[in-house]
Design a protein around this motif. Structure first.
Motif, short mmCIF file in Angstrom:
data_model
loop_
_atom_site.label_atom_id
_atom_site.label_comp_id
_atom_site.label_asym_id
_atom_site.label_seq_id
_atom_site.Cartn_x
_atom_site.Cartn_y
_atom_site.Cartn_z
N LYS A 98 50.19 37.44 46.49
CA LYS A 98 50.85 38.71 46.80
C LYS A 98 49.82 39.82 46.91
O LYS A 98 48.95 39.94 46.03
N PRO A 99 49.90 40.67 47.93
CA PRO A 99 48.88 41.72 48.12
C PRO A 99 48.74 42.66 46.93
O PRO A 99 47.66 43.18 46.68
N GLY A 100 49.84 42.89 46.20
CA GLY A 100 49.77 43.82 45.08
C GLY A 100 49.18 43.25 43.82
O GLY A 100 48.95 43.98 42.85
N ASP A 101 48.91 41.95 43.78
CA ASP A 101 48.34 41.34 42.58
C ASP A 101 46.90 41.79 42.37
O ASP A 101 46.15 41.99 43.33
N ASP A 102 46.52 41.90 41.10
CA ASP A 102 45.13 42.22 40.78
C ASP A 102 44.23 41.04 41.11
O ASP A 102 44.59 39.88 40.90
N ASN A 103 43.04 41.36 41.58
CA ASN A 103 42.04 40.33 41.83
C ASN A 103 41.58 39.75 40.51
O ASN A 103 41.42 40.47 39.52
N VAL A 104 41.35 38.44 40.46
CA VAL A 104 40.83 37.84 39.24
C VAL A 104 39.47 38.43 38.88
O VAL A 104 39.06 38.43 37.72
N ASP A 105 38.77 38.97 39.88
CA ASP A 105 37.51 39.68 39.65
C ASP A 105 37.80 41.18 39.70
O ASP A 105 37.86 41.79 40.76
N PHE A 106 37.99 41.80 38.53
CA PHE A 106 38.41 43.20 38.50
C PHE A 106 37.29 44.15 38.87
O PHE A 106 37.51 45.34 39.08
N LEU A 107 36.04 43.66 38.95
CA LEU A 107 34.92 44.52 39.34
C LEU A 107 34.72 44.53 40.86
O LEU A 107 33.92 45.33 41.36
N ALA A 108 35.41 43.68 41.58
CA ALA A 108 35.24 43.61 43.03
C ALA A 108 35.83 44.85 43.70
O ALA A 108 36.72 45.50 43.14
N PRO A 109 35.36 45.19 44.91
CA PRO A 109 35.95 46.32 45.63
C PRO A 109 37.44 46.11 45.88
O PRO A 109 37.88 45.00 46.17
N ARG A 110 38.22 47.16 45.72
CA ARG A 110 39.67 47.12 45.93
C ARG A 110 40.30 45.96 45.15
O ARG A 110 41.06 45.15 45.68
N ALA A 111 39.97 45.90 43.85
CA ALA A 111 40.44 44.79 43.02
C ALA A 111 41.94 44.81 42.82
O ALA A 111 42.52 43.80 42.42
#
Length: 464
Positions: free
Chosen positions: A178-191
């Protein structure tokens, strides 16, 4: 709320609302005319759940007050479920919103936070075949998992195919997170807006009357932007999980499950040591569990579980960033592999510490009981009490775990601590449920400060 706490709450909500995905009985009166005219069943409803959450000493330091020490959460969900007259086609829709009211103890803390309404699930399901050979296609936003969710269990957009016979079952899926989910890598751009694709296959066979085996493969394709940042750090995490599980019953009352997961893939090293260098992922996880059902009106069920997720002692980053997985070059003595087990699922590992199964060994045991199971009154009969005890160790003392307050480096201890949990559930009526969750974590020598952590959640839910 940690990522593991959030995942656990989402999982428990999915399980609690699973009944809304079933169609039984007649259509609601307000939809009666439409049902008679189309031959379809239409069932709709809602779910409202206010809860109070309290926790303290998240940093294991009693001298410093935590910013979010208590909050009121209000969840509201509405659903519509429809099924064709033949029962082979189903369309399910569920939307939800949440309002959280926090303790205002700092200007940095918002007193209230409203999650705007969004579509939680929306899929169409089509079944074929008979009892001995069944097929099912599901298209849309749906919940998909493999085996016990340790490696993968998400609500995602895509297509899922299931095949079942009397002794075998298979599953194939292709999903987009889902687009609104947080990236597993929270330091990545647009996480905050993740772009990942998942593909997988699962096969299950019953080879004896009470014994089964399961094998699965789940792949993750990272479609997020991996351009280097100002420090030259690149963020990318492509992974493949291969799992093998044996499970079943012994003497009908003793259940067992053994699962091994091997994780492969590619990520990036820390920019400070190896700018832009890709490293291999070489991680693993293990689960062994036993559950015994006693013969009694109180319905006691005892369990003993062991869980392990590998860690990396020379990892530069933490378990929430897929970068920095190795501080050594590929081909060197240390090998240059990222050995942190980073899944897209998980298991319940307690309420207070609530760690992710990365660089961690866990032993947990407990027993659930219905103290009034002998009663003929449903009001008291459905009360269930479940105390549990946990012991935690790090796999690598110098490696990162999900709690950033643990000490790292030479001389650090592997002993994380112990936790005691208690859950009490009470289904007062068929559509009213109360839940109390209590957790007390006692930190071990892996921490510089040793203040305990207490977690309390009081939750009330009602089917509308």
């Amino acid at each position: 709320m940690s990522q593991e706490e959030l995942r656990r709450e989402q999982q428990e909500t999915i399980e609690e609302l699973r009944g809304t995905e079933d169609v039984s009985g007649s259509a609601n009166r307000l939809w009666g005319a439409l049902a008679r005219g189309t031959g379809w069943k239409f069932i709709y409803g809602g779910w409202y759940s206010p809860s109070y959450v309290f926790s303290n000493q998240n940093d294991r330091d009693r001298k410093t007050q935590d910013l979010l020490d208590h909050a009121w959460e209000n969840d509201l969900k509405l659903f519509l479920n429809s099924q064709s007259g033949t029962g082979k086609t189903k369309i399910y829709f569920r939307a939800g919103t949440q309002l959280t009211q926090n303790a205002k103890i700092s200007p940095a803390v918002a007193r209230s936070n409203w999650v705007q309404p969004g579509i939680e699930m929306f899929y169409i399901e089509r079944g074929f075949g008979n009892k001995s050979f069944r097929q099912k296609w599901t298209l849309g936003r749906q919940y998909v998992k493999v085996k016990n969710t340790l490696a993968f269990g998400l609500v995602a957009d895509g297509i899922d195919y299931e095949l079942k016979t009397r002794r075998q079952a298979a599953q194939l899926f292709l999903l987009r997170q889902k687009p609104g989910d947080d990236n597993v890598d929270f330091l990545a751009p647009r996480a905050g807006r993740s772009k990942r694709w998942f593909y997988g296959a699962e096969y299950n066979i019953r080879y004896l009357a009470l014994q089964q085996a399961n094998v699965f493969a789940v792949g993750n394709i990272d479609a997020n932007d991996d351009a280097p940042d100002a420090e030259g750090q690149r963020h990318r995490f492509d992974s493949l999980y291969l799992g093998l599980t044996f499970y079943g019953s012994v003497f009908s009352r003793l259940e067992y499950e053994f699962q091994y997961i091997k994780e492969f893939g590619t990520t990036f090293s820390d920019s400070g040591n190896l700018p832009g260098t890709a490293v291999d992922v070489n991680a693993q996880a293990l689960y062994a569990g036993f559950k015994y059902y006693f013969y009694s009106d109180l319905k006691p069920v005892a369990h003993l579980d062991y869980l392990y997720g590998s860690g990396d002692d020379d990892a530069v980053g933490n378990v929430f960033s897929t970068s920095g997985g190795s501080g050594s070059a590929a081909g060197s003595g240390a090998g240059g592999s990222d050995r942190r087990f980073i899944p897209f699922g998980g298991k319940n590992l307690g309420y207070a510490l609530a760690p992710t199964l990365t660089n961690l060994h866990v032993v947990k045991t407990g027993i659930s009981v219905k103290p009034f199971g002998w009663s003929k009154s449903r009001v008291w009969k459905d009360i269930k009490i479940h105390p549990q005890y946990y012991m935690f160790w790090r796999d690598k003392a110098a490696g990162a775990a999900s709690d950033p307050y643990m000490l790292r480096g030479a001389g650090s201890s592997r002993r994380v601590g112990d936790e005691i949990d208690l859950s009490v559930t009470w289904r007062l009526m068929s559509d009213v449920n109360y839940t109390l969750k209590f957790g007390f974590f006692n930190p071990g020598p892996a921490y510089a400060t040793r203040s305990d952590e207490t977690f309390v959640r009081l939750k009330f839910s009602i089917d509308l």
